[in-house]
Design a protein around this motif. Structure first.
Motif, short mmCIF file in Angstrom:
data_model
loop_
_atom_site.label_atom_id
_atom_site.label_comp_id
_atom_site.label_asym_id
_atom_site.label_seq_id
_atom_site.Cartn_x
_atom_site.Cartn_y
_atom_site.Cartn_z
N VAL A 53 -4.01 0.32 -2.75
CA VAL A 53 -3.68 -1.03 -2.32
C VAL A 53 -3.90 -1.97 -3.49
O VAL A 53 -4.82 -1.77 -4.29
N ALA A 61 0.85 -1.19 0.00
CA ALA A 61 0.00 0.00 0.00
C ALA A 61 0.88 1.24 0.00
O ALA A 61 2.01 1.22 0.51
N ALA A 92 0.59 2.18 4.86
CA ALA A 92 0.89 2.85 3.59
C ALA A 92 1.90 3.96 3.82
O ALA A 92 1.57 5.01 4.36
N TYR A 142 -3.55 -2.34 6.70
CA TYR A 142 -2.43 -1.99 5.85
C TYR A 142 -1.63 -0.83 6.44
O TYR A 142 -2.19 0.03 7.13
#
Length: 220
Positions: A111, A67, A216, A214
């Motif tokens: 993502v 991500a 990122a 996730y």
């Protein structure tokens, strides 16, 4: 994720710049890609639902990660570079309905199970049940909290694309589709100048389910 069976000619810019209905197209295009090819997806593998750890703010733009996070202004630059490389007449358009200016500080959380990078605005999706997801977070929501995906501020510009399994030896013989996302929750767990940690949960989906947590890194 709402499915409506219609045909479409192009999904790239409309998916990122305005909300749209999900489209399922029978038969692959561009080697089975749900988007025009912009970069080799590489090994990628599964993005994983835990991300790749933290970032010190020095992420390499060419690295493939589960991500990434970048602003609308950064996305506009990537799209301009993308169209220039394709020798196409397309370009980024940072205006909304009625020609209103869009906020350059909107945060794009990108993502994909094949991985994403900071040097391309999209992922080439080959056949095989692959997907990419883009969540666009307005400035007012760029803080820890939970936000419904059917909130117009979230759903307006978010999108997801995916491909189906190959149906023959042809590399491009699969269905692909993409469109808006509007059922589920986005939770921002932590956010700072280096990275965004978030969890997305879908109440319904087509075939792929990108639900998970996730991390990122922010693109430089």
């Amino acid at each position: 994720m709402t499915l409506k069976h219609t045909f479409m000619l192009s999904v790239l810019v409309p998916l990122l710049l305005a909300a749209c209905d999900v489209t399922i197209t029978d038969g692959g295009v561009n080697n089975g890609g749900a988007t025009d090819p912009a970069e080799p997806s590489g090994d990628g593998g599964s993005a994983g639902h835990a991300g790749d750890g933290g970032s010190d703010g020095g992420v390499d733009p060419g690295n493939t990660l589960p991500a990434v996070a970048l602003t609308r202004a950064q996305m506009d630059v990537l799209w301009d570079e993308y169209w220039a490389a394709q020798d196409d007449s397309g370009s980024s358009v940072s205006t909304g309905a009625g020609g209103a200016e869009l906020d350059p500080n909107d945060l794009f959380l990108r993502v994909s199970d094949l991985g994403v990078s900071c040097d391309s605005p999209t992922v080439h999706l080959s056949c095989g049940g692959h997907w990419q997801l883009t969540l666009v977070v307005p400035s007012a929501y760029q803080q820890v909290g939970a936000y419904s995906l059917d909130d117009p501020m979230i759903s307006r510009y978010g999108s997801m694309s995916e491909t189906g399994e190959r149906r023959s030896p042809r590399l491009d013989d699969c269905w692909w589709g993409g469109g808006s996302i509007d059922q589920g929750t986005l939770e921002i767990l932590a956010i700072d100048a280096s990275e965004v940690r978030f969890r997305v949960t879908f109440d319904s989906f087509a075939d792929a389910d990108p639900s998970g947590e996730y991390t990122a890194p922010r693109c430089p």
